[in-house]
Design a protein around this motif. Structure first.
Motif, mmCIF file in Angstrom:
data_model
loop_
_atom_site.group_PDB
_atom_site.id
_atom_site.type_symbol
_atom_site.label_atom_id
_atom_site.label_comp_id
_atom_site.label_asym_id
_atom_site.label_seq_id
_atom_site.Cartn_x
_atom_site.Cartn_y
_atom_site.Cartn_z
ATOM 1 N N MET A 121 39.766 91.464 26.463
ATOM 2 C CA MET A 121 39.448 90.079 26.705
ATOM 3 C C MET A 121 38.485 89.367 25.778
ATOM 4 S SD MET A 121 41.887 89.841 28.872
ATOM 5 C CE MET A 121 41.758 87.850 28.725
ATOM 6 N N ARG A 122 37.383 90.217 25.458
ATOM 7 C CA ARG A 122 36.650 89.647 24.264
ATOM 8 C C ARG A 122 37.550 89.496 22.882
ATOM 9 N NH1 ARG A 122 34.465 89.717 28.194
ATOM 10 N NH2 ARG A 122 35.857 87.983 28.091
ATOM 11 N N GLY A 123 38.392 90.226 22.632
ATOM 12 C CA GLY A 123 39.280 90.201 21.559
ATOM 13 C C GLY A 123 40.363 88.931 21.759
ATOM 14 N N VAL A 124 40.537 88.690 22.869
ATOM 15 C CA VAL A 124 41.398 87.634 23.465
ATOM 16 C C VAL A 124 40.839 86.291 22.960
ATOM 17 C CG1 VAL A 124 42.677 86.156 25.245
ATOM 18 C CG2 VAL A 124 43.185 88.647 25.041
ATOM 19 N N ASP A 125 39.440 86.188 23.581
ATOM 20 C CA ASP A 125 38.475 85.178 23.451
ATOM 21 C C ASP A 125 38.433 84.732 21.782
ATOM 22 O OD1 ASP A 125 38.221 85.069 26.042
ATOM 23 O OD2 ASP A 125 36.251 86.132 25.932
ATOM 24 N N VAL A 126 38.526 85.823 20.997
ATOM 25 C CA VAL A 126 38.341 85.429 19.682
ATOM 26 C C VAL A 126 39.606 84.876 19.154
ATOM 27 C CG1 VAL A 126 38.204 86.589 17.361
ATOM 28 C CG2 VAL A 126 36.671 87.282 19.263
ATOM 29 N N LEU A 127 40.741 85.343 19.556
ATOM 30 C CA LEU A 127 42.004 84.892 19.160
ATOM 31 C C LEU A 127 42.050 83.304 19.706
ATOM 32 C CD1 LEU A 127 44.501 87.827 19.523
ATOM 33 C CD2 LEU A 127 43.492 86.886 17.505
ATOM 34 N N LEU A 128 41.790 83.218 20.910
ATOM 35 C CA LEU A 128 41.771 81.617 21.403
ATOM 36 C C LEU A 128 40.897 80.654 20.553
ATOM 37 C CD1 LEU A 128 41.722 82.343 25.268
ATOM 38 C CD2 LEU A 128 43.579 81.317 24.005
ATOM 39 N N ALA A 129 39.895 81.264 20.037
ATOM 40 C CA ALA A 129 39.209 80.190 19.190
ATOM 41 C C ALA A 129 39.657 79.904 17.832
ATOM 42 C CB ALA A 129 37.686 81.026 18.898
ATOM 43 N N ILE A 130 40.606 80.638 17.480
ATOM 44 C CA ILE A 130 41.392 80.008 16.239
ATOM 45 C C ILE A 130 42.533 79.300 16.737
ATOM 46 C CG2 ILE A 130 42.409 81.253 14.126
ATOM 47 C CD1 ILE A 130 40.856 83.554 14.408
ATOM 48 N N LEU A 150 48.391 77.344 15.242
ATOM 49 C CA LEU A 150 48.958 77.222 13.774
ATOM 50 C C LEU A 150 48.240 77.949 12.619
ATOM 51 C CD1 LEU A 150 51.376 76.007 12.300
ATOM 52 C CD2 LEU A 150 49.795 73.828 11.879
ATOM 53 N N LEU A 151 46.995 77.917 12.633
ATOM 54 C CA LEU A 151 46.287 78.883 11.496
ATOM 55 C C LEU A 151 46.405 80.082 11.834
ATOM 56 C CD1 LEU A 151 44.252 78.696 9.263
ATOM 57 C CD2 LEU A 151 42.383 78.578 10.938
ATOM 58 N N SER A 152 46.654 80.640 12.997
ATOM 59 C CA SER A 152 46.751 81.889 13.109
ATOM 60 C C SER A 152 48.163 82.530 12.794
ATOM 61 C CB SER A 152 46.579 82.469 14.772
ATOM 62 O OG SER A 152 45.418 82.186 14.923
ATOM 63 N N ALA A 153 49.229 81.623 12.961
ATOM 64 C CA ALA A 153 50.393 82.135 12.553
ATOM 65 C C ALA A 153 50.520 82.011 10.948
ATOM 66 C CB ALA A 153 51.428 80.793 13.202
ATOM 67 N N LEU A 154 50.141 80.990 10.331
ATOM 68 C CA LEU A 154 50.079 80.854 9.110
ATOM 69 C C LEU A 154 49.377 81.939 8.246
ATOM 70 C CD1 LEU A 154 50.716 78.747 6.568
ATOM 71 C CD2 LEU A 154 48.507 77.822 6.922
ATOM 72 N N VAL A 159 50.225 84.800 22.132
ATOM 73 C CA VAL A 159 49.835 86.029 23.007
ATOM 74 C C VAL A 159 48.617 85.792 24.064
ATOM 75 C CG1 VAL A 159 49.351 88.451 23.051
ATOM 76 C CG2 VAL A 159 51.186 87.700 21.881
ATOM 77 N N ALA A 160 47.401 85.232 23.234
ATOM 78 C CA ALA A 160 46.221 85.280 23.676
ATOM 79 C C ALA A 160 46.161 84.357 24.940
ATOM 80 C CB ALA A 160 45.274 84.687 22.736
ATOM 81 N N ARG A 161 46.819 83.112 24.806
ATOM 82 C CA ARG A 161 47.012 82.190 25.824
ATOM 83 C C ARG A 161 47.345 82.672 27.074
ATOM 84 N NH1 ARG A 161 47.754 76.042 24.231
ATOM 85 N NH2 ARG A 161 46.122 76.561 23.201
ATOM 86 N N PHE A 162 48.791 83.378 26.966
ATOM 87 C CA PHE A 162 49.579 83.910 27.919
ATOM 88 C C PHE A 162 48.624 85.217 28.691
ATOM 89 C CE2 PHE A 162 53.123 82.248 25.684
ATOM 90 C CZ PHE A 162 54.006 81.792 27.035
ATOM 91 N N ALA A 163 48.029 85.957 27.878
ATOM 92 C CA ALA A 163 47.078 86.832 28.457
ATOM 93 C C ALA A 163 45.884 86.409 29.268
ATOM 94 C CB ALA A 163 46.377 87.627 27.336
ATOM 95 N N ARG A 164 45.237 85.215 28.869
ATOM 96 C CA ARG A 164 44.237 84.845 29.551
ATOM 97 C C ARG A 164 44.735 84.254 30.755
ATOM 98 N NH1 ARG A 164 39.139 85.352 30.326
ATOM 99 N NH2 ARG A 164 38.701 85.421 28.188
#
Length: 288
Positions: free
Chosen positions: A127-136, A139-143, A165-170
């Motif tokens: 979940m700390r990894g998920v939090d990092v992804l949520l901070a990005i 659209l930028l992650s997809a790019l 993925v991150a939002r669904f996981a949270r």
């Protein structure tokens, strides 16, 4: 004058309540959203039913024709019918959207379900990894991912799906933690029921409705993200139509042919707003 019977008074009050403007607006919004989503899904899966012509056919004599009964969305710089290209472009855009949302839903829900149920160090690290992804921004992650995977409709769908993925996981983890404390779940674990049986039969069955509501909301987000990446040139190669690429093709002719960008943009906006409204409606029904 005779007194009105209680039954008639009750019936009149019920009729006024049923037909109140507030209630009609509450019904009309989701109904209109369903109609919009149904139409564009019809475009995606049976495009020939809505526009039987070839979207690649050029008619130079009819280029830059404005919207009319013959060409609902006008024509482009090569004389191609924009409505036909929008209808057939829905196949690529919405199929990529469905794939992206399905990928985010399945992978994210699995991560949230496992972390919320297992807890401990696994939950903390993941979940700390998920939090990092949520901070990005998604659209930028997809790019970033699409630059690694390369252009193409399927790669765009995968990139957007991974970003979701991150939002669904949270959300799934939050629901699992709420259900995990329920007395019947604790009783199932204490009585010796197998771990996977409790997770699938008791926890997942109760925790999934908010995730489904999120999927409806993220459908609109995915449409916007996929159209944006297609606008930037990462989607299908021309002359295959995609919603984002149609807007990109028309940006050089904004003064001469405003409809080439405006009308496809309005369709995308309508789909995004309809998906958002459906998601909010599903979420409010789940809370009740």
């Amino acid at each position: 004058m005779s007194e009105t019977s209680p039954l008639l008074r009750f019936g009149g009050a019920a009729l006024r309540t049923t037909a109140s403007p507030k209630r009609l607006r509450a019904i009309a919004g989701p109904a209109l959203s369903i109609v919009v989503i149904a139409i564009v899904l019809g475009w995606a899966f049976v495009p020939s039913l809505f526009a039987g012509a070839d979207p690649r056919t050029t008619v130079p004599a009819e280029k830059f024709r404005g919207p009319s009964p013959q060409h609902w969305f006008g024509t482009d710089n090569l004389g191609r019918d924009m409505y036909t290209r929008m209808v057939h472009g829905a196949t690529a855009t919405l199929s990529a959207t469905v794939l992206a949302v399905a990928l985010g839903l399945v992978v994210g829900s699995a991560i949230g379900l496992v972390c919320g149920t297992a807890g401990g160090i696994l939950d903390t690290v993941v979940m700390r990894g998920v939090d990092v992804l949520l901070a990005i921004p998604e659209l930028l992650s997809a790019l970033v991912l699409i630059t690694v995977l390369g252009p193409g409709t399927r790669n765009v769908a995968v990139a957007v799906g991974v970003a979701l993925v991150a939002r669904f996981a949270r959300v799934m983890r939050a629901e699992v933690l709420r259900v995990r404390r329920a007395p019947y779940v604790e009783a199932a674990f204490a009585s010796g029921v197998r771990w996977h049986t409790v997770v699938l039969r008791h926890i997942l069955r109760t925790a999934y409705p908010p995730v489904v509501a999120l999927a409806a909301v993220e459908f609109g987000v995915a449409v916007l993200a996929i159209s944006s990446l297609s606008f930037l040139g990462y989607g299908a190669a021309p002359p295959s139509p995609e919603w984002g690429s149609l807007i990109s093709e028309g940006r050089d002719y904004l003064v001469l042919a405003w409809w080439m960008t405006t009308l496809p943009g309005l369709v995308i906006v309508a789909v995004v707003l309809a998906a958002q409204r459906l998601g909010r409606t599903i979420g409010s029904n789940d809370e009740r």
